[in-house]
Scaffold this motif. Structure first.
Motif, PDB file in Angstrom:
ATOM      1  N   ARG A 175     -11.486 -10.213 -11.094  1.00 44.10           N
ATOM      2  CA  ARG A 175     -12.004  -8.682 -10.636  1.00 44.10           C
ATOM      3  C   ARG A 175     -13.448  -8.624 -10.315  1.00 44.10           C
ATOM      4  O   ARG A 175     -13.952  -7.762  -9.672  1.00 44.10           O
ATOM      5  CB  ARG A 175     -11.712  -7.918 -12.040  1.00 44.10           C
ATOM      6  CG  ARG A 175     -10.410  -7.744 -12.583  1.00 44.10           C
ATOM      7  CD  ARG A 175     -10.275  -6.678 -13.612  1.00 44.10           C
ATOM      8  NE  ARG A 175     -11.121  -7.071 -14.783  1.00 44.10           N
ATOM      9  CZ  ARG A 175     -11.016  -5.919 -15.681  1.00 44.10           C
ATOM     10  NH1 ARG A 175     -10.365  -5.063 -15.681  1.00 44.10           N
ATOM     11  NH2 ARG A 175     -11.658  -6.423 -16.812  1.00 44.10           N
TER      12      ARG A 175
ATOM     13  N   PRO B  24     -13.240  -2.448 -11.385  1.00 42.61           N
ATOM     14  CA  PRO B  24     -11.991  -2.074 -11.022  1.00 42.61           C
ATOM     15  C   PRO B  24     -11.107  -3.305 -10.836  1.00 42.61           C
ATOM     16  O   PRO B  24     -11.443  -4.463 -10.748  1.00 42.61           O
ATOM     17  CB  PRO B  24     -12.081  -1.408  -9.498  1.00 42.61           C
ATOM     18  CG  PRO B  24     -13.415  -2.137  -9.144  1.00 42.61           C
ATOM     19  CD  PRO B  24     -14.347  -2.316 -10.197  1.00 42.61           C
ATOM     20  N   SER B  25      -9.654  -3.228 -11.199  1.00 46.19           N
ATOM     21  CA  SER B  25      -8.681  -4.312 -10.938  1.00 46.19           C
ATOM     22  C   SER B  25      -8.351  -4.263  -9.774  1.00 46.19           C
ATOM     23  O   SER B  25      -7.735  -3.402  -9.029  1.00 46.19           O
ATOM     24  CB  SER B  25      -7.789  -3.993 -12.066  1.00 46.19           C
ATOM     25  OG  SER B  25      -6.660  -4.787 -11.813  1.00 46.19           O
TER      26      SER B  25
ATOM     27  N   GLU C  98      -5.058  -2.580  -9.498  1.00 47.79           N
ATOM     28  CA  GLU C  98      -5.370  -1.306  -9.077  1.00 47.79           C
ATOM     29  C   GLU C  98      -5.181  -0.900  -7.794  1.00 47.79           C
ATOM     30  O   GLU C  98      -4.595  -0.020  -7.228  1.00 47.79           O
ATOM     31  CB  GLU C  98      -6.467  -0.548  -9.914  1.00 47.79           C
ATOM     32  CG  GLU C  98      -6.446  -0.574 -11.342  1.00 47.79           C
ATOM     33  CD  GLU C  98      -7.541  -0.071 -12.186  1.00 47.79           C
ATOM     34  OE1 GLU C  98      -8.533   0.241 -11.258  1.00 47.79           O
ATOM     35  OE2 GLU C  98      -7.883  -0.188 -13.084  1.00 47.79           O
ATOM     36  N   PHE C  99      -5.905  -1.809  -7.102  1.00 45.22           N
ATOM     37  CA  PHE C  99      -5.737  -1.664  -5.603  1.00 45.22           C
ATOM     38  C   PHE C  99      -4.323  -1.897  -4.896  1.00 45.22           C
ATOM     39  O   PHE C  99      -3.955  -1.118  -4.076  1.00 45.22           O
ATOM     40  CB  PHE C  99      -6.822  -2.720  -4.884  1.00 45.22           C
ATOM     41  CG  PHE C  99      -8.221  -2.474  -4.666  1.00 45.22           C
ATOM     42  CD1 PHE C  99      -9.086  -1.662  -3.857  1.00 45.22           C
ATOM     43  CD2 PHE C  99      -8.803  -2.249  -6.293  1.00 45.22           C
ATOM     44  CE1 PHE C  99     -10.224  -1.313  -4.138  1.00 45.22           C
ATOM     45  CE2 PHE C  99     -10.208  -1.964  -6.138  1.00 45.22           C
ATOM     46  CZ  PHE C  99     -10.837  -1.501  -4.987  1.00 45.22           C
TER      47      PHE C  99
ATOM     48  N   LYS D 277      -1.532  -1.298  -6.359  1.00 48.28           N
ATOM     49  CA  LYS D 277      -0.635  -0.245  -6.770  1.00 48.28           C
ATOM     50  C   LYS D 277      -0.988   1.056  -6.084  1.00 48.28           C
ATOM     51  O   LYS D 277       0.033   1.903  -5.720  1.00 48.28           O
ATOM     52  CB  LYS D 277      -0.971   0.315  -8.400  1.00 48.28           C
ATOM     53  CG  LYS D 277      -0.407  -0.945  -9.312  1.00 48.28           C
ATOM     54  CD  LYS D 277      -0.835  -0.743 -10.609  1.00 48.28           C
ATOM     55  CE  LYS D 277      -0.362   0.462 -11.316  1.00 48.28           C
ATOM     56  NZ  LYS D 277      -0.586   0.587 -12.876  1.00 48.28           N
ATOM     57  N   ARG D 278      -2.252   1.272  -5.641  1.00 45.86           N
ATOM     58  CA  ARG D 278      -2.460   2.111  -4.831  1.00 45.86           C
ATOM     59  C   ARG D 278      -1.914   2.212  -3.347  1.00 45.86           C
ATOM     60  O   ARG D 278      -1.384   2.876  -2.654  1.00 45.86           O
ATOM     61  CB  ARG D 278      -4.015   2.408  -4.749  1.00 45.86           C
ATOM     62  CG  ARG D 278      -4.547   3.645  -3.991  1.00 45.86           C
ATOM     63  CD  ARG D 278      -6.096   3.624  -3.935  1.00 45.86           C
ATOM     64  NE  ARG D 278      -6.831   3.294  -4.894  1.00 45.86           N
ATOM     65  CZ  ARG D 278      -8.038   3.072  -4.987  1.00 45.86           C
ATOM     66  NH1 ARG D 278      -8.671   2.922  -3.880  1.00 45.86           N
ATOM     67  NH2 ARG D 278      -8.653   2.677  -6.059  1.00 45.86           N
TER      68      ARG D 278
ATOM     69  N   GLN E 173       1.698   3.002  -3.301  1.00 44.81           N
ATOM     70  CA  GLN E 173       2.037   4.456  -3.276  1.00 44.81           C
ATOM     71  C   GLN E 173       1.850   5.111  -2.223  1.00 44.81           C
ATOM     72  O   GLN E 173       2.687   5.851  -1.709  1.00 44.81           O
ATOM     73  CB  GLN E 173       0.920   4.844  -4.531  1.00 44.81           C
ATOM     74  CG  GLN E 173       1.457   4.792  -5.992  1.00 44.81           C
ATOM     75  CD  GLN E 173       2.693   4.957  -6.176  1.00 44.81           C
ATOM     76  OE1 GLN E 173       3.378   5.976  -5.809  1.00 44.81           O
ATOM     77  NE2 GLN E 173       3.194   3.853  -6.888  1.00 44.81           N
TER      78      GLN E 173
ATOM     79  N   GLU F 139      -1.023  -8.377 -15.846  1.00 42.28           N
ATOM     80  CA  GLU F 139      -1.577  -6.903 -16.094  1.00 42.28           C
ATOM     81  C   GLU F 139      -0.385  -5.931 -16.188  1.00 42.28           C
ATOM     82  O   GLU F 139      -0.831  -5.254 -17.133  1.00 42.28           O
ATOM     83  CB  GLU F 139      -2.311  -6.505 -15.071  1.00 42.28           C
ATOM     84  CG  GLU F 139      -3.111  -5.161 -15.552  1.00 42.28           C
ATOM     85  CD  GLU F 139      -4.220  -4.898 -14.447  1.00 42.28           C
ATOM     86  OE1 GLU F 139      -4.413  -3.859 -14.247  1.00 42.28           O
ATOM     87  OE2 GLU F 139      -5.175  -5.741 -14.338  1.00 42.28           O
ATOM     88  N   GLU F 140       0.732  -6.140 -15.492  1.00 37.76           N
ATOM     89  CA  GLU F 140       1.797  -5.047 -15.374  1.00 37.76           C
ATOM     90  C   GLU F 140       3.051  -5.462 -16.216  1.00 37.76           C
ATOM     91  O   GLU F 140       3.930  -4.774 -16.502  1.00 37.76           O
ATOM     92  CB  GLU F 140       2.228  -4.812 -14.104  1.00 37.76           C
ATOM     93  CG  GLU F 140       1.143  -4.043 -13.235  1.00 37.76           C
ATOM     94  CD  GLU F 140       0.655  -2.641 -13.724  1.00 37.76           C
ATOM     95  OE1 GLU F 140       1.377  -1.846 -14.128  1.00 37.76           O
ATOM     96  OE2 GLU F 140      -0.770  -2.612 -13.873  1.00 37.76           O
TER      97      GLU F 140
END
Length: 253
Positions: A91, A146-147, A150-151, A153-154, A157, A187-188
């Protein structure tokens, strides 16, 4: 030939890295070597290098301080070598927009793949096809880091209607694919592929519930070019077919 600034305070590990691959054949040249004690002098001519290679074996915090100083001056690609297999370190690496983070033990194949990713980026910049990335605000102690997940997952989407693989995402983010997969699962609590399937199917459910789109249109919208394959995956996920799922909505309405 792209010039590389190699920063490593340990002579033995520095020499091992230099012997690991044929740098010239890869299109890179180790034109200079530096250790943290001489960092001020080394960082004064960053513009003459195409890549900075930092070995993290001795001090993670010192390596990230170097990254911070470099990012205040330059968008030059950075590769971090030899860090521990720790998600928080990855991270931090992302904050400084490093091109790759290769935890120890560093494999020859991973280093070569990372260098090729940097080479493609440099070639795109030179051709005008890809501008240097805008600088990220450097973190304060109160700023949530920020993780990388998260990038990811974005990205999923935004690109759900396309063919998506973790390899493609890792290439775009300049991260080691295997390491990124490990961090995502950590993480997930699920693999990347399981998450991708979940997102595709949940979106398909919403489209079945909220629109009158045909099944093949929904399949395409969630990234399936073959409708039969979508039918199969949806039934495995939901327990009933897409047509039955939609019919069931009318029965219970």
């Amino acid at each position: 030939m792209y010039r590389v600034l190699h920063i490593d305070s340990d002579t033995r590990s520095r020499e091992a890295t230099e012997r690991m691959i044929d740098w010239t054949e890869s299109g890179f040249s180790l034109q200079a070597r530096a250790v943290p004690e001489t960092e001020a002098r080394s960082l004064s001519d960053l513009h003459s290098f195409s890549l900075v290679l930092i070995n993290m074996n001795r001090s993670h915090s010192e390596s990230f301080r170097l990254c911070e100083k470099i990012r205040h001056r330059s968008r030059v690609p950075i590769i971090l070598l030899g860090g521990s297999n720790d998600f928080n370190l990855a991270r931090q690496a992302l904050i400084y927009q490093v091109s790759d983070y290769l935890p120890a033990p560093v494999k020859e194949t991973d280093l070569l793949a990372s260098l090729q990713g940097v080479k493609r980026e440099l070639e795109l910049r030179a051709s005008g096809g890809m501008p240097p990335p805008l600088p990220l605000p450097l973190p304060s102690k109160r700023t949530r880091q920020p993780s990388i997940v998260e990038f990811v997952k974005r990205y999923v989407q935004e690109e759900l209607h396309r063919s998506i693989t973790l390899k493609r995402i890792s290439d775009d983010l300049h991260f080691n694919c295997a390491y990124l997969g490990q961090k995502f699962k950590h993480e997930e609590n699920m693999s990347f592929n399981a998450y991708l399937l979940q997102q595709r199917m949940e979106k398909a459910k919403r489209l079945l519930e909220q629109t009158d789109m045909k099944i093949y249109e929904i399949a395409s919208e969630v990234g399936y070019t073959e409708t039969d394959w979508f039918y199969k995956k949806f039934k495995e996920y939901a327990g009933i077919s897409a047509n039955e799922y939609r019919k069931q909505l009318f029965v219970t309405a």
